[in-house]
Design a protein around this motif. Sequence first.
Motif, short mmCIF file in Angstrom:
data_model
loop_
_atom_site.label_atom_id
_atom_site.label_comp_id
_atom_site.label_asym_id
_atom_site.label_seq_id
_atom_site.Cartn_x
_atom_site.Cartn_y
_atom_site.Cartn_z
N TYR A 12 0.84 -1.20 0.00
CA TYR A 12 0.00 0.00 0.00
C TYR A 12 0.88 1.26 0.00
O TYR A 12 1.72 1.44 0.89
N ASP B 129 -1.40 -1.03 -4.35
CA ASP B 129 -2.58 -0.42 -3.74
C ASP B 129 -2.18 1.03 -3.43
O ASP B 129 -1.14 1.25 -2.80
N GLU C 26 -3.46 5.12 -2.28
CA GLU C 26 -4.45 6.10 -1.83
C GLU C 26 -3.77 7.46 -1.90
O GLU C 26 -2.54 7.56 -1.81
N PRO D 153 0.89 3.16 5.75
CA PRO D 153 1.27 2.72 4.41
C PRO D 153 2.62 2.00 4.43
O PRO D 153 3.42 2.18 5.34
#
Lengths: 566, 122
Positions: free
Chosen positions: B3, B27, B29, B46
């Motif tokens: 992430y 992944d 964000e 993360p």
Amino acid sequence: MDSHSASSAGASPGLTHAGWQFSPRATWAAPALLVAVGYYLAARIGFAFTLQPYPISTLWPPNALLLAALLLAPTRAWWWLLAAALPAHLLVELQSGVPVVMVLGWYISNCSEALIGAGLVRAFVPWPLRLDSLRNAGIFLFGGALAGPLVSSFLDAALVSLIGWGERGYWDLVGTRIFSNTLAALTVAPLILTLASIEIPRLRAARTVRFAEAAALFAGLAATCLVVFDLPQFSNHTAPALFYAPLPFLVWAALRFGPAGTASAIAVMVVATIFGTVNGLGPFAGSTPQETAREMQLFLSAVAVPMLLLAVVLHDRARVELDAREQRLQLTHLSRVAMLGELSGGIAHELNQPLTAILSNAQAAQHLIANKSADPEILVEILRDIIAADQRAGEVIRRLRTLFKRGETQFQPLDVNELVHEVLGIVHGDLVTRSVEIVPELAATLTRIHGDRVELEQVMLNLVINACDAMAGIAPEQRRLTVRTRKVDVEDGAVQISFSDCGPGFTPDQYAKLFEPFYTTKPRGLGLGLSISRAIIRAHHGRLWGSSTPGKGASFHIVLPAPRGR
Amino acid sequence: MAYVAIVDDEEQVRKALMRLLRASGLDAESYASGKDFLEASALREPDCVLLDLHMPRMTGLQVLRALQAARRTLPIVIITAHDAPETREQCLAAGATAYLRKPLEEHELLDTITAALGAKTR
């Protein structure tokens, strides 16, 4: 014409704005031919301006034409030009039944007049002479219009006495010739010199309204001169007052049309006056021919000299003003370019952001397509974002290009808030990298002001950069720049723009020097920004000033007046 | 799936990087400010952070220092559109794993992230 001159007549010697251009291969034929034809016609005019039965012309233009030709030509071409005048001189003088010896004597005295005048002028003013400064005009008047006719007249009268032509006394001849030739040198030579210096492209570029104004000036002048100098006199008492009637037109010519226009106007007046006088009309008629000629020549010379000088002084001043304006424009542009140089880091930031978006979007799309997982809707969205980022980069370039360009000041109606947005757009990268937060307090509606977009943006950019520099020493989270626009009610729609920083501010002592050129508190500053900014705002009829509470920040304010006649 | 958090005040850059990382199998964000990121990262840490240096209110350097102060060690890749030699040293001194200039070369970016993830797992 001999075969040599005939064969070289096809070459291109030309009258340029600088004077006659002679190529190394003798291309003197066309100027020489021009001089010969001009000399012949000028002599015919001289003969026509003779007060019968008095045998001497009131205006003798051939010598003045020779003088002008010599002044326009390089010195090495003088002998060719003088030689070219000989056939014309013989042709015109021998028709009048004068003995050959006397005709040749007059050729010598005529050439000597042109040579003395041109030699004296050339000794002080390098080729080509331009009547565009008081110094040049003064040297021309002294050498060409005074010394040349004066000295050559003694020679001329001596030759006449020696050869024994005519019955008039030596001093009588000297006096008559001086006045006639001085008047010609004052009117014909400046006319040729100034017309030769007219730049044809500039004339072509002139607007129709200029030509209309010139036409009105010359029509008015010609009509006035016709009434004053070319009608029978009703009463001698009204004459002195009438002499002044053409003056407004001559002043008009000096004010608006420079030395060339003034010399042309003087020529019109001189021709009209002499025409009337030789025909027994106008205020000078009525006395003996000698007295009539003398009075008229003195009057015309007395008008021509100050008018020519006035035109030259005004022209010179206008040129100096133009030079100063050009330098101001250059300096303004240079300082703007230097300022954009300071912004280069921020500009790189502003371009790198959209470039990052474009590149990463395109590479993401490549992956999606390669993995066969590309949803057409997502691809469309990616392409839309790429286009938007590209347009943003294009906008950065557009803004910069406008500021980098060097152009004439162009006043137009402007929305001050839009200018502020534009400026903040240009410095956005710098504001971000320097952690300066903008607090905009823009008035909802503002009067459009009248100004030059680029110059006003330059002033605002300068104030924003100064504010950022002033806040470099404080904590990043405290760096706030308030940009405020408002209507100044007491000043009938004037607009005020204020930039307030949170830096250390300035003391009254510092403020006293702030707008002086070359005063700077920055290690790498030129110290020109504020002084140029103030000059720009003054040219907009506005005000630029600063205020500060030391330790609590500084504010700079611009007030720009609303356009008049709203 | 590793992430990666992207912190950048520019929406266009955030969106583009997120698309690229997701298309590359990560992944991702994104957060519009240092403050948003610090709040969110407390909830879900993360594996790697792409942190823009120049952001209003809270700069990338301030985020780094806030993480340092909280004794949180995360692999952080600084990304900047304004390259100044002294900031690189400052960032590395404040605990950044790597320092990349925008526009970001895909291979360089992915290699750097991979290296940072590897360092974390070690």
